[in-house]
Design a protein around this motif. Structure first.
Motif, short mmCIF file in Angstrom:
data_model
loop_
_atom_site.label_atom_id
_atom_site.label_comp_id
_atom_site.label_asym_id
_atom_site.label_seq_id
_atom_site.Cartn_x
_atom_site.Cartn_y
_atom_site.Cartn_z
N UNK A 164 34.49 43.79 34.50
CA UNK A 164 35.73 44.98 34.06
C UNK A 164 37.18 43.59 33.94
N UNK A 165 36.18 42.62 34.89
CA UNK A 165 38.27 41.79 35.19
C UNK A 165 38.35 41.47 33.84
N UNK A 166 37.12 40.90 32.58
CA UNK A 166 37.42 40.15 31.40
C UNK A 166 37.83 41.92 30.31
N UNK A 167 37.75 42.81 30.59
CA UNK A 167 37.72 43.77 29.91
C UNK A 167 39.95 44.67 30.37
N UNK A 168 40.37 44.30 31.60
CA UNK A 168 40.89 45.22 32.18
C UNK A 168 42.44 44.09 32.00
N UNK A 169 43.58 45.06 30.94
CA UNK A 169 44.22 44.59 30.41
C UNK A 169 45.53 45.85 30.67
N UNK A 170 47.21 45.40 31.31
CA UNK A 170 47.26 46.93 31.79
C UNK A 170 48.45 46.90 30.31
N UNK A 171 48.71 46.66 29.50
CA UNK A 171 49.39 46.32 28.02
C UNK A 171 47.99 46.93 27.01
N UNK A 172 46.75 47.09 26.73
CA UNK A 172 46.24 47.34 25.40
C UNK A 172 44.73 48.04 27.35
N UNK A 173 44.87 49.35 27.59
CA UNK A 173 44.06 49.79 28.32
C UNK A 173 42.65 50.28 27.68
N UNK A 174 43.14 50.16 26.09
CA UNK A 174 41.50 51.22 25.54
C UNK A 174 40.54 50.45 25.58
N UNK A 281 45.60 28.77 41.10
CA UNK A 281 44.17 28.38 40.60
C UNK A 281 44.21 29.19 39.18
N UNK A 282 43.12 28.86 38.20
CA UNK A 282 42.84 29.74 36.82
C UNK A 282 42.86 31.09 36.65
N UNK A 283 42.34 31.55 36.01
CA UNK A 283 41.97 33.24 35.81
C UNK A 283 40.81 32.86 35.97
N UNK A 284 39.92 31.98 35.08
CA UNK A 284 38.29 32.20 35.53
C UNK A 284 38.05 32.31 36.99
N UNK A 285 38.54 31.18 37.84
CA UNK A 285 38.31 31.20 39.24
C UNK A 285 39.00 32.23 39.73
N UNK A 286 39.99 33.04 39.57
CA UNK A 286 40.22 34.24 40.15
C UNK A 286 39.00 35.38 39.97
N UNK A 287 38.68 35.09 38.75
CA UNK A 287 37.44 36.35 38.07
C UNK A 287 36.30 35.70 39.07
N UNK A 288 35.89 34.86 38.93
CA UNK A 288 34.56 34.79 40.45
C UNK A 288 35.11 34.83 41.34
N UNK A 289 36.09 34.32 41.79
CA UNK A 289 36.54 34.68 43.72
C UNK A 289 36.61 36.46 43.29
N UNK A 290 37.11 37.33 42.48
CA UNK A 290 36.24 38.70 42.74
C UNK A 290 35.26 38.83 42.47
N UNK A 291 34.46 38.00 41.71
CA UNK A 291 33.91 38.90 41.67
C UNK A 291 32.67 38.50 42.63
N UNK A 292 32.75 37.81 43.28
CA UNK A 292 31.79 37.21 44.46
C UNK A 292 32.43 37.70 46.42
N UNK A 293 33.75 38.24 45.86
CA UNK A 293 33.54 39.67 46.75
C UNK A 293 33.13 40.52 46.78
N UNK A 294 32.92 41.08 45.87
CA UNK A 294 32.11 42.43 45.54
C UNK A 294 30.72 41.66 45.41
N UNK A 295 29.94 41.44 45.51
CA UNK A 295 28.55 40.87 45.02
C UNK A 295 28.28 40.48 46.43
N UNK A 296 28.83 39.42 47.29
CA UNK A 296 27.73 38.58 48.42
C UNK A 296 27.90 38.99 48.96
#
Length: 490
Positions: A164-174, A281-296
């Motif tokens: 979801x993090x890779x497709x989330x864009x508030x400017x383009x919701x499609x 932190x970079x956007x990719x690091x934020x994505x990893x942090x977000x994913x880990x918090x849900x999978x771990x």
């Protein structure tokens, strides 16, 4: 060769695997919902503060109204009825999930209707799925095995957060909308197929072993013979009994805070990432942090379950509360400038909090056993008790975004609905109002400290553990006259 293939699929599609896979079809949707629904209505649909509060309060009012379903304690045949209900409510739950991501009414009205519909179907799915845990097994080992499979499939479901993090864009919701449609379609198919397979499995393995008069009599493990002359127990009578159930009341007190904390973490996780870490932190690091918090949390739960088998669920939950308190105090003393420590804390805070939630179904199942023994029931009231826990703790879900937004505005003057500070930045600084980043930091650490202290106080009064719990299980298993489900094969 044909027999070996058939045997493989029969072993693979065991009762535990099928039961656990139902958690996958819920988690792939619910994780995305928790992470994005507030941001969607605030940032994209531009809901105003009054409509947001009215929607949440109306949602709370709906959850505390009595439910007519389950007004009596049913016979063991309710297990197949639950599976049938899952095949119906599961797809409806997925459809209600889709209603969030397309603007089809005014923001306030859509928020209210979507929230109530989504929670209604989610509650039905969670209630029927959770109640099956208490119906299919009595021993701690068997329930742990079922919970283990739920954790594995829930972890797989958390992959939706990474995607979801890779497709989330508030400017383009499609792209995000298309992603949600794909998730919902997969969930609908899964609920329909798996619930049907479970029903066929029960029909095939249970019905041939009994005549029509005693069909499904022994499906629930560990209860006395059901007599047709037994007078049904109404909700009113059951509530009187439940009000005298002290362990239930202490558990609900603790769990209400737990539900609040879990939803607080989910609702404000993007805010913490944006204002505490985005510049470092970079956007990719934020994505990893977000994913880990849900999978771990689900992966950690596999280890927690082994600890539960060795030390007991009560002790493991107590340790998790103490760990939450200790980590929060350390982070408070360290301050907001230690970025790597802050990353670890943000992730671990959610991991351990969610990990605790995954263990609570085992405690509710134990409460079902105690209620069964203490009140000398002929049928375990698993659905009613799981439903009452859900009903009494659901306000925590409503209070999380309301209290969080109020604390942030009261402490820093920042209003997420206006996207601008309520006060002028200069005058706010002169008056001593803390900056937004510092306000987010104190929210991040002070909320878990407060929750942990209150939970430790409530949990210390809970007595259903150790010798008392073993005695309850022995008494319930003593009423067992044989089960058609081999719990060792689950």
């Amino acid at each position: 060769m044909g027999r070996s293939v058939s045997g493989f699929w029969q072993s693979f599609l065991s009762t535990a695997v099928l039961y656990g896979s139902l958690a996958l079809f819920t988690s792939i949707l619910h994780n995305v919902f928790l992470l994005y629904y507030v941001e969607t209505f605030v940032s994209i649909y531009k809901i105003d503060k009054v409509s947001f509060w009215v929607g949440e309060v109306s949602f709370l009012t709906r959850t505390v109204s009595p439910r007519r379903s389950g007004s009596q304690i049913s016979s063991p045949e309710v297990v197949l009825k639950r599976l049938k209900a899952l095949s119906t409510n599961g797809p409806l739950f997925a459809l209600s999930f889709l209603a969030f991501w397309v603007a089809w009414a005014s923001p306030g009205l859509q928020f209210l209707l979507c929230l109530c519909l989504y929670d209604g179907f989610l509650t039905m799915v969670d209630l029927h799925h959770s109640a099956l845990l208490a119906d299919l097994a009595v021993s701690a080992a068997d329930r742990t095995r079922l919970n283990f499979h739920c954790s594995v499939f829930s972890a797989l479901g958390s992959v939706s957060v990474f995607l979801s993090y890779s497709v989330w864009d508030k400017e383009d919701f499609y792209s995000f909308r298309l992603f949600c449609v794909t998730l919902a379609a997969f969930s609908i198919l899964g609920f329909f197929v798996v619930s049907r397979l479970l029903r066929q499995r029960f029909d095939k393995e249970i019905r041939p072993k009994q005549d029509d008069a005693t069909t499904l009599k022994e499906l629930s493990v560990g209860h006395a013979p059901f007599t047709q002359t037994e007078k049904p127990l109404t909700v009113g009578q059951y509530l009187k009994q439940l009000s005298r159930h002290r362990n239930f009341m202490w558990f609900v007190s603790m769990n209400l805070i737990q539900v609040f904390h879990c939803h607080f973490n989910s609702n404000f996780f993007p805010l913490f990432l944006e204002h505490l870490l985005s510049d470092n932190i970079s956007a990719s690091t934020g994505s990893i942090l977000l994913g880990i918090s849900y999978v771990a949390p689900h992966l950690n739960n596999l280890y927690f379950l082994t600890l539960c088998q060795r030390y007991g669920v009560y002790q493991v939950i107590r340790w998790l509360f103490m760990l939450k308190l200790g980590l929060s105090v350390v982070m408070l003393l360290a301050g907001a400038d230690h970025i790597y420590l802050l990353c670890i804390f943000i992730a671990s805070n959610r991991v351990f909090t969610e990990g605790t939630c995954k263990l609570l179904k085992l405690v509710v199942s134990d409460l079902v056993d105690e209620d069964f023994v203490v009140n000398r029931r002929q049928q375990a009231a698993s659905a009613l008790l799981f439903g009452m826990v859900n009903l009494l703790t659901k306000p925590g879900q409503t209070f999380a975004p309301l209290i969080g937004t109020w604390l942030l505005c009261a402490y820093t003057g920042y209003d997420i609905f206006q996207r601008t500070p309520v006060k002028d930045p200069v005058s706010a600084s002169d008056s001593g109002t803390p900056p937004l980043r510092l306000g987010c930091f104190y929210m991040l650490v002070c909320v878990p400290i407060t929750c942990a202290l209150l939970q430790l106080a409530s949990w210390s009064r809970f007595t259903l553990h150790g010798r008392k719990l073993q005695g309850i299980k022995t008494l319930r298993q003593g009423t067992q006259h044989g089960s058609l489900i081999d719990v060792k094969a689950i």
